[in-house]
Write a protein that holds these residues in place. Structure first.
Motif: not given
Length: 712
Positions: A22-23, A26, A29-30, A57
């Motif tokens: 999850t981390e 994120a 994505e950046k 997801e």
């Protein structure tokens, strides 16, 4: 400890720890948004989709993979041709996982994810599996030899209720390859109605009477850095009550495994929580020693006991290596890179504290230690030690006693590695291991399971009898002369058994030890069934996975054989879930339907020996229609990943009577009992010829658990 764990969690770098999906998603994505070249963006997009999938997801991951396929097919057609099958496989796995989440998790039934999937296990929401069939079929049309796609296609068809009839013959994995070697009555998953089907990642499980009321309670852990431990109190009425916070477990997060024993000889079982396994340098979380206060609560006494250290691990074993009546502790630490994490041996001082002495005893092994087991393999009265490593030879340490007992009040102990001479260094890539007397001859044998596959297609290859390079287990038979003979092929175990959590017990109360293997690895595409093997009279092991209903496709970890409902036969509890943050699943409890065989339960208490009698050897002589046989057991918690209760639950087959029970205690004390009867429970104390009856309290599992249960 809770504060320390919280502070350490905050310092973990997600990009250095692959399980924090999850981390990581994120962060990627950046980074992806700031990519400078199309090539960089393509690579980051593939990583991003994979992290989304691992984070749970599945829908977003599928969208990313499809967008990436479109981009590559338009802009880089030659490269696209090379990676097309890989992208289609990624899409199929995302679809399959979506189907699992929508059905097996959100609309769970007692048949969910049990191979071959049928009845209430068939998906009601079909979009996920239906969507997986298209990319898998595309792969197979261009590459008929893709066993990975073929395997997953057959599973997808099962979830839709279309196996085998709608699978093209060229792609079909025949139903007969899943047929059991022996027909057992079906065990049903009843965890939901008992309140035990909590959702976890990979973790440990213990079934034990923690408060002395003769009812078996359950404790579990989960490897997520913020995941809680859980303690379930058995109310004796068919319900388990979550008493985790009241037990003092709040904040004690992130355990991949649990092992238990009574280290302080107060009559109550204590627990060691093991942390950091597979995590490398990011996994230097301390273990926790939880002292059982005897009132339903536990206290973390790690630091005051002298056990505070910072090494990644998930395996350890309690054993009294010096036979002083106090349990010592060996911890198998993991060294993956340049930083060294030697194994540790903690000697019990007898006052609630320990001192580390691995180096002085020759046990400071450095390697990727994944399993440890203790047992007196040469019957000399001293506990020996076996270490299972991934990517290296295994060790068998013979306990040779004190180095110079006449020269020192507190001598160092000598352990000698005899694995090569004993013939037990393989497999090269292994994981769980245990000593057990599978043929009831009074000598401990050894099982070590393999842990390496080249690719998902090897699973299909093994079922189809095709060659593959994946690692297989070893079953070593004790030759009674310090050596072992590899009996894997003769015993019917020359199979791909990609094992993590596992344990052994007696499924049908016939007096022969069976075993259950949790399977898989973090990869979400590694959908292979957990496997159950029945011991056929000490000669061979029969695969009873499908007939008994044990073939769970989700990843299995802590396993315990235990008579949860006290009706005389052992049920099987399994803590489920994978490593990536989105790979969660519900715990399962397979209720034993019964087999009409006799049994006996024995709770041993040491006086000179350690209080929980760990290492005590039992020899039961029973008579059946005039025929006499022996049944041998060693007191302990079973396999190397999951904990059975220390009370011995022993099947007697169709025995008419018990002629005698001989107990050889670790102290050397030998007790003989000739007045025991089948189908009873007894409390035995070292040095005492009189016994006390166990106050067994059977209860019925509510009837609704026998039909599928749902969670919408």
């Amino acid at each position: 400890m809770a504060e320390r764990l919280l502070e350490m969690r905050a310092k973990v770098e997600p990009l250095h720890l692959g399980f924090l999906s999850t981390e990581r998603a994120a962060l990627l994505e950046k980074v992806m948004e700031a990519a400078e070249t199309p090539g960089d963006r393509i690579n980051l997009q593939l990583q991003f989709g994979s992290e989304l999938l691992n984070a749970g997801e599945s829908g977003r991951a599928l969208q990313v993979f499809r967008e990436l396929e479109g981009t590559l097919s338009r802009e880089q057609p030659r490269f696209y041709e090379r990676v097309r099958s890989m992208l289609h496989l990624k899409q199929a796995i995302a679809q399959l996982r979506w189907g699992e989440q929508a059905n097996c998790l959100s609309n769970h039934t007692s048949d969910s994810c049990l191979l071959p999937i049928q009845s209430a296990g068939v998906h009601r929401l079909t979009e996920g599996s239906r969507g997986a069939i298209q990319p898998l079929s595309t792969i197979l049309r261009s590459d008929t030899n893709s066993l990975a796609a073929r395997w997953l296609l057959n599973i997808a068809a099962m979830t839709l209720g279309e196996y085998p009839q709608k699978v093209p013959p060229a792609w079909l994995i025949p139903p007969e390859v899943f047929k059991s070697d022996y027909e057992l009555p079906r065990f049903r998953d009843v965890a939901g109605v008992l309140g035990l089907d909590y959702t976890n990642l990979a973790g440990g499980a213990i079934v034990e009477d923690f408060d002395g009321d003769e009812l078996l309670d359950v404790m579990t852990s989960s490897m997520g850095l913020g995941d809680p431990m859980r303690f379930f109190k058995n109310d004796g009425q068919g319900t388990f009550l979550d008493r985790s916070d009241a037990a003092g477990l709040r904040g004690l997060t992130g355990g991949l495994n649990l092992i238990h024993a009574d280290y302080d000889n107060d009559g109550f079982m204590d627990v060691l929580v093991l942390r950091g396994g597979w995590m490398g340098e990011e996994g230097k979380f301390p273990n926790s020693l939880l002292r059982n206060n005897g009132d339903g609560t536990f206290a973390d006494v790690t630091e005051e006991a002298g056990l505070l250290s910072f090494h990644p691990t998930q395996t350890a074993v309690w054993f009294d290596f010096d036979n002083d009546g106090w349990l010592d502790l060996f911890i198998g630490n993991e060294t993956q890179d340049e930083a060294r994490h030697p194994c540790e041996l903690f000697r019990n001082n007898g006052d609630g504290t320990f001192r580390e002495c691995a180096d002085a005893s020759g046990l400071s092994v450095v390697g990727m230690v994944k399993g440890v087991a203790s047992g007196d393999y040469n019957n000399d009265g001293r506990s020996d030690l076996y270490l299972s490593l991934r990517g290296g030879r295994n060790y068998l340490f013979r306990n040779d006693g004190p180095r110079a007992s006449h020269l020192a009040r507190d001598p160092a102990w000598k352990f000698t590695d005899v694995a090569a001479a004993a013939g037990v260094q393989e497999p090269w890539d292994s994981f769980p291991c245990w000593f057990f007397d599978y043929d009831n001859d009074g000598w401990l044998d050894l099982f070590v399971s393999g842990y390496w596959v080249k690719e998902t297609g090897d699973i299909a290859a093994d079922y189809l009898g095709l060659p593959h390079q994946s690692e297989r287990p070893r079953l070593y038979h004790n030759q009674r002369d310090g050596t072992f003979k590899d009996m894997t092929r003769e015993a019917g175990l020359h199979k791909l058994l990609y094992t993590m959590g596992s344990n052994f017990g007696d499924l049908d109360n016939d007096g022969w030890l069976d075993f259950y293997l949790g399977t898989g690895d973090p990869d979400l595409g590694r959908l292979l069934p957990n496997r159950m093997f029945r011991n056929d009279g000490g000669e061979r092991f029969q695969d009873v996975t499908t007939s008994g209903g044990f073939g769970h496709l989700q990843k299995g970890h802590g396993v315990a054989f235990a008579d949860i409902d006290q009706d005389g036969d052992q049920d099987v509890f399994e803590e489920m879930g994978g490593a990536y943050s989105g790979d969660t699943y519900r715990n399962v409890l397979f209720e034993n339907p019964g087999h009409g065989h006799r049994w006996i339960k024995l709770r041993l208490t040491g006086e000179k020996s350690n209080c929980c009698a760990l290492g005590a050897r039992l020899r039961l002589t029973v008579e059946t229609a005039g025929q006499v046989r022996e049944i041998h057991r060693v007191v302990g918690s079973g396999g190397s990943f999951g904990g059975n209760p220390f009370r011995q639950e022993i099947g007697l087959g169709k025995a008419d009577k018990i002629r005698e029970l001989v107990v050889l205690w670790p102290s050397g004390q030998r007790d003989r009992h000739t007045d025991l009867a089948p189908d009873q429970g007894y409390r035995l104390k070292e040095g005492k010829t009189r016994w006390e009856p166990m106050n067994l309290k059977p209860f019925k599992i509510p009837q609704q658990a026998r039909s599928p249960h749902h969670h919408h």
